[in-house]
Design an enzyme around this catalytic site. Structure first.
Site, PDB file in Angstrom:
ATOM      1  N   ASP A 170       0.816  -1.214   0.000  1.00  0.00           N
ATOM      2  CA  ASP A 170       0.000   0.000   0.000  1.00  0.00           C
ATOM      3  C   ASP A 170       0.853   1.270   0.000  1.00  0.00           C
ATOM      4  OD1 ASP A 170      -2.408  -1.317  -0.077  1.00  0.00           O
ATOM      5  OD2 ASP A 170      -2.657  -1.356   2.093  1.00  0.00           O
ATOM      6  N   GLY A 171       1.946   1.256   0.749  1.00  0.00           N
ATOM      7  CA  GLY A 171       2.814   2.426   0.771  1.00  0.00           C
ATOM      8  C   GLY A 171       3.374   2.737  -0.603  1.00  0.00           C
TER       9      GLY A 171
ATOM     10  N   GLU B  17      -4.259  10.441   4.658  1.00  0.00           N
ATOM     11  CA  GLU B  17      -4.600  11.340   5.754  1.00  0.00           C
ATOM     12  C   GLU B  17      -3.527  12.396   5.968  1.00  0.00           C
ATOM     13  OE1 GLU B  17      -1.710   8.771   7.083  1.00  0.00           O
ATOM     14  OE2 GLU B  17      -3.710   7.895   6.925  1.00  0.00           O
TER      15      GLU B  17
ATOM     16  N   ASP C  88      -2.411  13.150  21.967  1.00  0.00           N
ATOM     17  CA  ASP C  88      -1.158  12.798  21.297  1.00  0.00           C
ATOM     18  C   ASP C  88      -1.146  13.290  19.860  1.00  0.00           C
ATOM     19  OD1 ASP C  88      -0.056  11.623  23.489  1.00  0.00           O
ATOM     20  OD2 ASP C  88      -0.325   9.558  22.820  1.00  0.00           O
TER      21      ASP C  88
ATOM     22  N   THR D 180      -9.263   3.315   6.506  1.00  0.00           N
ATOM     23  CA  THR D 180      -8.913   2.023   7.113  1.00  0.00           C
ATOM     24  C   THR D 180      -7.442   1.956   7.505  1.00  0.00           C
ATOM     25  OG1 THR D 180      -8.448   1.043   4.955  1.00  0.00           O
ATOM     26  CG2 THR D 180     -10.683   0.808   5.798  1.00  0.00           C
TER      27      THR D 180
ATOM     28  N   SER E 168      -6.764   2.663  12.970  1.00  0.00           N
ATOM     29  CA  SER E 168      -5.942   2.276  14.127  1.00  0.00           C
ATOM     30  C   SER E 168      -6.175   3.190  15.319  1.00  0.00           C
ATOM     31  CB  SER E 168      -4.453   2.308  13.743  1.00  0.00           C
ATOM     32  OG  SER E 168      -4.168   1.373  12.728  1.00  0.00           O
TER      33      SER E 168
END
Length: 254
Positions: free
Chosen positions: A44-45, A115, A144, A155, A160
């Site tokens: 995916d990266g 994102e 944080d 997703t 996460s």
């Protein structure tokens, strides 16, 4: 010439490099400028990297998984690639644009398909002020970090951080907090896709924050503005029945 001119991109992983060698020879690879379709070999990266690199090229991108999760990828196979490309279903996604003001006064513009995230860069929690379309919606969020995710990226890091999964075409963005301390139970918000999100860093010198857009980071930010960029269209191809919308549904039942 092949039935369809194809350009192959591969990550540095040995399995991806070997796949590129085999497929390029078998399907008579062409330079990307001549391609009708781009095949990305990796995870995916690497798919995100390929989409960013080829955003000025009209050809769609078809990924085959030579990585781990492969949420944006199709199953790897060496046979029948032309037939798979002919049958593939196209999804169009738009990235986010991040404009970040750093402590030294410099402005940084980056695009993010998944994102834009703000993360504390020191020992203490970040303090953030959140405004939507020019109106302050949260005067102080102690956390944080916080992120704004597209449906395609919902997703990934967003999920996460316990953010919602967004269907493709939903017309919304997810604003999600990471380890929110105050308000303690705030988990985020759903925003219209056209919303302009501004996040100001409070007490920035004592509580430094970094901003990240798909791996492009800016340290010591003072403020970040995030908006969808509809003029940029990323075209992704999926095997029938395995498109983004189906995968997003599957993820909610596992």
């Amino acid at each position: 010439m092949p039935d369809r001119p194809i350009a192959f991109f591969a990550s540095r992983a040995p399995s991806a490099q070997e796949a590129e060698r085999i497929l390029s020879a078998r399907y008579n690879a062409v330079p990307v400028e001549e391609a009708e379709v781009i095949v990305a070999l990796g995870g995916d990266g690497f798919m995100l990297q390929t989409l960013h690199q080829t955003q000025a090229i009209a050809a769609p991108v078809y990924g085959m998984n030579r990585g781990t999760v492969g949420f944006l990828m199709n199953e790897y196979a060496e046979d029948d690639l032309i037939a798979r490309l002919d049958a593939a279903v196209e999804e169009v996604i738009h990235p986010l644009e991040m404009t970040a003001l750093a402590a030294d006064g410099s402005m940084h513009r980056e695009l993010a398909i998944n994102e834009v995230s703000l993360l504390r860069a020191g020992a203490q929690a970040a303090k953030l002020k959140i405004s939507i379309d020019g109106r302050v919606r949260m005067a102080e969020l102690v956390c944080d970090g916080a992120l704004v995710a597209t449906p395609a990226g919902s997703t990934a890091y967003n999920y996460s951080a316990h953010g919602p999964i967004l269907p493709i075409g939903s017309g919304v963005l997810a604003l999600t907090a990471m380890a929110a301390f105050r308000p303690r139970r705030w988990r985020g918000a759903l925003l219209p896709e056209k919303a302009v999100v501004r996040i100001d860093v409070l007490d920035a010198q004592k509580r430094p924050v970094m901003a990240d857009a798909d791996g492009h980071s800016v340290r010591n930010v003072r403020s970040v503005e995030i908006r969808s960029e509809p003029s940029i269209r990323h075209r992704i191809l999926f095997d029938p029945g395995h498109g983004l919308e189906e995968r997003l549904l599957q993820e909610q039942f596992v």
